[in-house]
Design a protein around this motif. Structure first.
Motif, PDB file in Angstrom:
ATOM      1  N   MET A 134      -8.375 -25.238   6.258  1.00 26.39           N
ATOM      2  CA  MET A 134     -10.233 -25.967   4.778  1.00 26.39           C
ATOM      3  C   MET A 134      -9.444 -25.534   2.975  1.00 26.39           C
ATOM      4  O   MET A 134     -10.050 -25.876   2.608  1.00 26.39           O
ATOM      5  CB  MET A 134     -10.792 -24.842   5.046  1.00 26.39           C
ATOM      6  N   ALA A 135      -9.133 -24.347   3.120  1.00 30.39           N
ATOM      7  CA  ALA A 135      -8.637 -24.253   1.503  1.00 30.39           C
ATOM      8  C   ALA A 135      -7.055 -25.420   1.348  1.00 30.39           C
ATOM      9  O   ALA A 135      -7.403 -25.560   0.869  1.00 30.39           O
ATOM     10  CB  ALA A 135      -7.508 -22.866   1.576  1.00 30.39           C
ATOM     11  N   VAL A 136      -6.946 -25.544   1.609  1.00 31.91           N
ATOM     12  CA  VAL A 136      -5.906 -26.884   1.627  1.00 31.91           C
ATOM     13  C   VAL A 136      -6.363 -27.806   0.636  1.00 31.91           C
ATOM     14  O   VAL A 136      -6.002 -28.994   0.018  1.00 31.91           O
ATOM     15  CB  VAL A 136      -4.651 -26.888   2.602  1.00 31.91           C
ATOM     16  N   THR A 137      -8.102 -28.349   2.189  1.00 30.97           N
ATOM     17  CA  THR A 137      -8.059 -28.911   1.951  1.00 30.97           C
ATOM     18  C   THR A 137      -9.652 -29.108   0.218  1.00 30.97           C
ATOM     19  O   THR A 137      -9.370 -30.514  -0.718  1.00 30.97           O
ATOM     20  CB  THR A 137      -9.605 -29.698   2.975  1.00 30.97           C
ATOM     21  N   ALA A 138      -9.302 -28.460  -0.054  1.00 27.69           N
ATOM     22  CA  ALA A 138      -9.920 -28.388  -1.465  1.00 27.69           C
ATOM     23  C   ALA A 138      -8.732 -28.508  -2.746  1.00 27.69           C
ATOM     24  O   ALA A 138      -9.702 -28.412  -3.397  1.00 27.69           O
ATOM     25  CB  ALA A 138     -11.050 -26.343  -1.317  1.00 27.69           C
ATOM     26  N   SER A 139      -8.424 -27.551  -2.088  1.00 28.13           N
ATOM     27  CA  SER A 139      -6.973 -27.839  -3.229  1.00 28.13           C
ATOM     28  C   SER A 139      -6.960 -29.035  -3.261  1.00 28.13           C
ATOM     29  O   SER A 139      -6.522 -29.975  -3.954  1.00 28.13           O
ATOM     30  CB  SER A 139      -5.882 -27.139  -3.177  1.00 28.13           C
ATOM     31  N   MET A 140      -6.380 -30.142  -2.071  1.00 31.42           N
ATOM     32  CA  MET A 140      -6.306 -31.796  -2.309  1.00 31.42           C
ATOM     33  C   MET A 140      -7.317 -31.940  -2.787  1.00 31.42           C
ATOM     34  O   MET A 140      -6.641 -33.058  -3.779  1.00 31.42           O
ATOM     35  CB  MET A 140      -6.174 -31.732  -0.606  1.00 31.42           C
ATOM     36  N   ASP A 141      -8.049 -31.777  -2.180  1.00 29.32           N
ATOM     37  CA  ASP A 141      -9.678 -31.981  -3.176  1.00 29.32           C
ATOM     38  C   ASP A 141      -9.188 -32.456  -4.839  1.00 29.32           C
ATOM     39  O   ASP A 141     -10.341 -32.911  -5.749  1.00 29.32           O
ATOM     40  CB  ASP A 141     -10.533 -31.730  -3.259  1.00 29.32           C
ATOM     41  N   ARG A 142      -9.282 -31.271  -5.260  1.00 32.14           N
ATOM     42  CA  ARG A 142      -9.042 -30.575  -6.719  1.00 32.14           C
ATOM     43  C   ARG A 142      -7.775 -31.497  -7.224  1.00 32.14           C
ATOM     44  O   ARG A 142      -8.075 -31.972  -8.055  1.00 32.14           O
ATOM     45  CB  ARG A 142      -8.626 -29.571  -6.924  1.00 32.14           C
ATOM     46  N   VAL A 143      -6.934 -31.482  -6.923  1.00 35.30           N
ATOM     47  CA  VAL A 143      -5.308 -32.536  -6.773  1.00 35.30           C
ATOM     48  C   VAL A 143      -6.012 -33.956  -7.208  1.00 35.30           C
ATOM     49  O   VAL A 143      -5.738 -34.804  -8.379  1.00 35.30           O
ATOM     50  CB  VAL A 143      -4.781 -32.805  -6.018  1.00 35.30           C
ATOM     51  N   ASN A 144      -6.459 -34.676  -6.468  1.00 32.86           N
ATOM     52  CA  ASN A 144      -7.225 -35.186  -6.061  1.00 32.86           C
ATOM     53  C   ASN A 144      -7.727 -36.023  -7.011  1.00 32.86           C
ATOM     54  O   ASN A 144      -8.056 -36.827  -8.061  1.00 32.86           O
ATOM     55  CB  ASN A 144      -7.900 -35.641  -4.870  1.00 32.86           C
ATOM     56  N   ARG A 145      -9.040 -34.884  -7.323  1.00 32.04           N
ATOM     57  CA  ARG A 145      -9.884 -34.788  -8.786  1.00 32.04           C
ATOM     58  C   ARG A 145      -9.203 -35.259 -10.337  1.00 32.04           C
ATOM     59  O   ARG A 145      -9.845 -36.269 -11.192  1.00 32.04           O
ATOM     60  CB  ARG A 145     -11.731 -33.653  -8.909  1.00 32.04           C
ATOM     61  N   PHE A 146      -8.738 -34.201  -9.943  1.00 29.25           N
ATOM     62  CA  PHE A 146      -7.481 -33.927 -11.024  1.00 29.25           C
ATOM     63  C   PHE A 146      -6.749 -35.665 -12.023  1.00 29.25           C
ATOM     64  O   PHE A 146      -6.378 -36.090 -12.863  1.00 29.25           O
ATOM     65  CB  PHE A 146      -6.402 -33.030 -11.267  1.00 29.25           C
ATOM     66  N   TYR A 147      -6.110 -36.155 -10.787  1.00 30.56           N
ATOM     67  CA  TYR A 147      -5.348 -37.425 -10.731  1.00 30.56           C
ATOM     68  C   TYR A 147      -6.359 -38.598 -11.005  1.00 30.56           C
ATOM     69  O   TYR A 147      -6.115 -39.153 -12.045  1.00 30.56           O
ATOM     70  CB  TYR A 147      -5.043 -37.558 -10.143  1.00 30.56           C
ATOM     71  N   TYR A 148      -7.277 -38.331 -10.333  1.00 31.07           N
ATOM     72  CA  TYR A 148      -8.568 -39.695 -10.501  1.00 31.07           C
ATOM     73  C   TYR A 148      -8.913 -39.294 -12.435  1.00 31.07           C
ATOM     74  O   TYR A 148      -8.570 -40.390 -12.858  1.00 31.07           O
ATOM     75  CB  TYR A 148      -9.928 -39.211  -9.888  1.00 31.07           C
ATOM     76  N   LEU A 149      -9.053 -37.914 -12.616  1.00 27.36           N
ATOM     77  CA  LEU A 149      -9.692 -37.900 -13.545  1.00 27.36           C
ATOM     78  C   LEU A 149      -8.590 -38.242 -14.636  1.00 27.36           C
ATOM     79  O   LEU A 149      -8.623 -39.049 -16.207  1.00 27.36           O
ATOM     80  CB  LEU A 149     -10.214 -36.826 -14.745  1.00 27.36           C
ATOM     81  N   LEU A 150      -7.482 -37.996 -14.602  1.00 23.15           N
ATOM     82  CA  LEU A 150      -6.370 -38.718 -15.659  1.00 23.15           C
ATOM     83  C   LEU A 150      -6.250 -39.551 -15.588  1.00 23.15           C
ATOM     84  O   LEU A 150      -5.848 -40.754 -16.526  1.00 23.15           O
ATOM     85  CB  LEU A 150      -4.760 -37.418 -14.995  1.00 23.15           C
ATOM     86  N   HIS A 151      -6.109 -40.653 -14.734  1.00 22.53           N
ATOM     87  CA  HIS A 151      -6.231 -42.228 -14.584  1.00 22.53           C
ATOM     88  C   HIS A 151      -7.214 -42.555 -15.826  1.00 22.53           C
ATOM     89  O   HIS A 151      -6.647 -43.340 -16.590  1.00 22.53           O
ATOM     90  CB  HIS A 151      -6.454 -42.714 -13.122  1.00 22.53           C
ATOM     91  N   LEU A 152      -8.496 -41.765 -15.555  1.00 25.52           N
ATOM     92  CA  LEU A 152      -9.617 -42.821 -16.361  1.00 25.52           C
ATOM     93  C   LEU A 152      -9.584 -42.220 -17.962  1.00 25.52           C
ATOM     94  O   LEU A 152      -9.475 -43.319 -18.548  1.00 25.52           O
ATOM     95  CB  LEU A 152     -11.006 -41.812 -16.327  1.00 25.52           C
ATOM     96  N   TYR A 153      -8.887 -41.152 -18.445  1.00 23.11           N
ATOM     97  CA  TYR A 153      -8.368 -40.405 -19.240  1.00 23.11           C
ATOM     98  C   TYR A 153      -6.863 -41.610 -20.166  1.00 23.11           C
ATOM     99  O   TYR A 153      -7.325 -42.289 -20.942  1.00 23.11           O
ATOM    100  CB  TYR A 153      -7.620 -39.414 -19.277  1.00 23.11           C
ATOM    101  N   ARG A 154      -6.179 -41.786 -19.365  1.00 20.81           N
ATOM    102  CA  ARG A 154      -5.099 -42.849 -19.456  1.00 20.81           C
ATOM    103  C   ARG A 154      -5.324 -44.195 -19.616  1.00 20.81           C
ATOM    104  O   ARG A 154      -4.935 -44.729 -20.685  1.00 20.81           O
ATOM    105  CB  ARG A 154      -4.071 -42.641 -18.210  1.00 20.81           C
TER     106      ARG A 154
END
Lengths: 200, 365
Positions: free
Chosen positions: B1-21
């Motif tokens: 579960m903890a792994v899933t949550a951290s993966m979600d956070r990582v994915n969210r970061f990638y997504y936001l960074l993509h929009l920003y770039r």
């Protein structure tokens, strides 16, 4: 194989550079400046910051020209220096950004208690007055964000300023509006609260 | 579960960074992104993305440095030294090489296929140090793992990867069962070693990309650019044999034949144009890659061009073959199709001999 020729060409170029050749420096500069500039602007969203990155990176190259290892690709050296420079700037911007956010949040919560019977039209009139009393640039940025729903990046591009400056203007404008309304005896600000939602 | 949550956070970061770039991030999303950046939890991703954009370039809106500013910068730099050299006669030592070593990224991919019996699986698990992290990819998608040195591993389905919490002072050892791509941070002081059941793959050169190919029963490593050293894994308890080390170059692959315990080197199925500095600079300078459209061209020149493009060796058995002329467009065909067409036109044939291509035919006067 021309791979070796390329290595040799670079080796010669770096040897020349080590002997203070401005020509060799210019050659390397012309090869890499645009990629570094474009990447810097991609992450910092400001042509001016992009120029500073390019200058920092190549200044370092010029100062380090006698200490470079001619067997190592100069591209990797330049990109590492550029990457660190861009990251440091981006992190600095993010820290300042967050600091501005926290000021905004504090002011938002400190003015939110009191009654909920206020009349919207009265607030609208006062709010317009408050916005009208903002300094010119703050007012422009604020209206672009609020009325035209522009993003930080869009406003920054339109006004040729950095997104952090946009953020600062908005943050100051919100503080000013809060103070203005406060002076007019208004403690509860549904309109301002909804305004804040746009930004936070 | 903890792994899933951290993966979600990582994915969210990638997504936001993509929009920003891309410059399409909304105001609220930008606030969120910058708050995430200040946590410093995603520094590795950020670093890797900036590096990637620097190395590979990117599509989308971009402007060049305006010429007058470009000149101003050069002037500033050259005059800055004249000013500072009077004040600071001794240069402050920059410890820049440490950073360069840490940062120039090698890209390698690596495949190892082997008989999936339990004993062998345990072999890799046994090789890995006791406190190693174990990542087992049981999903049907590739899983991304970031290592402490900035290296990046794309672990494919049904594969297991072991790595230490911290690398030793002398080497970076990781352990693999299955199939993965590696983007390895270049650091000559600390070679990167991938251990698998029968072989050890060591990163040697400057820029790597290894393609994946599958061959049940054997372990297989193939290289796009750069160099990789593959050797027999002596930790499996067998006696080391002579000549169990091979070095492979672009478009070559090493197959370890488990039964015979030997390496066979050959060419990959689909050789790709190699990425070298010349190609890269030409693309920076906007020079198009040479085409393969020929008009009465001597085979000698065509062979040279193919050798340079694919980094392979083409050897005509009969020198007269080089005198033959060819007219036609070979662009868009892969290397072996190009050769087949050349062979048809010149009544010759080719065979792959190890990592070389042998051309056979009577040739032309």
């Amino acid at each position: 194989m021309h791979y070796n020729e390329v290595i040799y060409e670079e080796y010669k170029l770096l040897s020349l550079l080590a002997e203070d050749s401005e020509y060799a420096f210019q050659l390397i500069y012309d090869r890499y400046r645009n990629r570094i500039y474009q990447t810097a602007v991609r992450y910092l969203k400001s042509p001016h910051s992009g120029q500073e990155v390019v200058q920092d990176v190549f200044l370092k190259l010029w100062f380090e020209r006698k200490n470079l290892n001619p067997d190592r690709p100069i591209e990797a050296w330049l990109y590492t220096v550029a990457r660190n420079n861009i990251l440091n700037r981006l992190k600095k911007i993010a820290n300042e950004w967050k600091a501005l956010d926290q000021i905004g949040h504090l002011s938002a919560t400190s003015i939110c208690p009191a009654s909920d019977k206020a009349e919207t039209s009265e607030y609208n009139i006062l709010l317009h007055k408050a916005i009208a009393s903002l300094p010119e640039q703050q007012q422009k940025v604020f209206n672009l964000a609020r009325n035209e729903k522009r993003t930080y990046i869009q406003i920054a591009e339109q006004l040729s300023i950095s997104p952090l400056t946009v953020k600062t203007h908005i943050s100051r404008a919100l503080n000013h509006i809060r103070d203005f309304l406060h002076q007019n005896g208004i403690e509860f600000l549904p309109v301002l609260a909804s305004l804040l939602i746009i930004f936070f | 579960m903890a792994v899933t949550a951290s993966m979600d956070r990582v994915n969210r970061f990638y997504y936001l960074l993509h929009l920003y770039r891309e410059g399409t991030i909304s105001a609220a999303e930008q606030d969120e992104l910058f708050a995430l950046i200040t946590t410093r939890q995603h520094d590795n991703i950020l670093k890797e993305q900036v590096e990637q954009d620097l190395k590979n370039g990117f599509n989308g809106p971009k402007a060049n440095l305006p010429p007058h500013i470009s000149q101003e910068i050069i002037r500033n730099i050259l005059s800055a030294e004249k000013k500072t050299s009077e004040i600071i006669p001794i240069k402050k030592p920059f410890r820049i090489w440490r950073w360069v070593a840490a940062a120039s990224v090698l890209i390698i991919g690596f495949t190892s296929y082997f008989l999936m019996n339990r004993n062998e699986k345990n072999t890799v698990a046994r090789m890995a140090p006791v406190h190693s992290y174990t990542i087992r990819n049981v999903t049907d998608t590739t899983q991304l793992i970031l290592l402490s040195d900035g290296s990046r591993v794309s672990l494919e389905s049904n594969s297991t990867f072991y790595y230490p919490p911290e690398f030793s002072d002398t080497t970076r050892d990781v352990y693999l069962e299955g199939k993965a791509f590696f983007e390895v941070t270049h650091n000559p002081q600390k070679p990167f070693l991938v251990h698998s059941t029968h072989i050890v793959t060591k990163v040697l050169g400057t820029s790597f990309f290894i393609d994946t190919h599958t061959l049940a029963g054997n372990e297989e490593v193939s290289v796009r650019t750069g160099r990789v050293q593959v050797s027999e894994n002596i930790n499996t308890g067998m006696n080391r044999r002579l000549e169990s080390v091979v070095i492979i170059s672009p478009n070559q692959k090493a197959i370890y034949e488990t039964e015979k315990r030997l390496f066979v080197t050959t060419l990959v199925e689909k050789p790709q144009p190699i990425v070298n500095e010349k190609n890269f600079r030409d693309s920076l300078a906007g020079t198009p890659l040479p085409g393969f459209n020929y008009d009465q061209e001597k085979l000698e020149h065509i062979f040279n061009q193919l050798e340079n493009t694919y980094g392979v060796e083409i050897i005509p058995e009969n020198p007269n073959l080089e005198n033959c002329l060819f007219t036609g467009d070979l662009s868009g065909e892969d290397l072996f199709t190009k050769l087949k067409i050349l062979c048809l036109a010149t009544q010759s044939s080719y065979e792959i001999n190890g990592t070389r291509i042998l051309m056979k035919g009577r040739g032309c006067e």
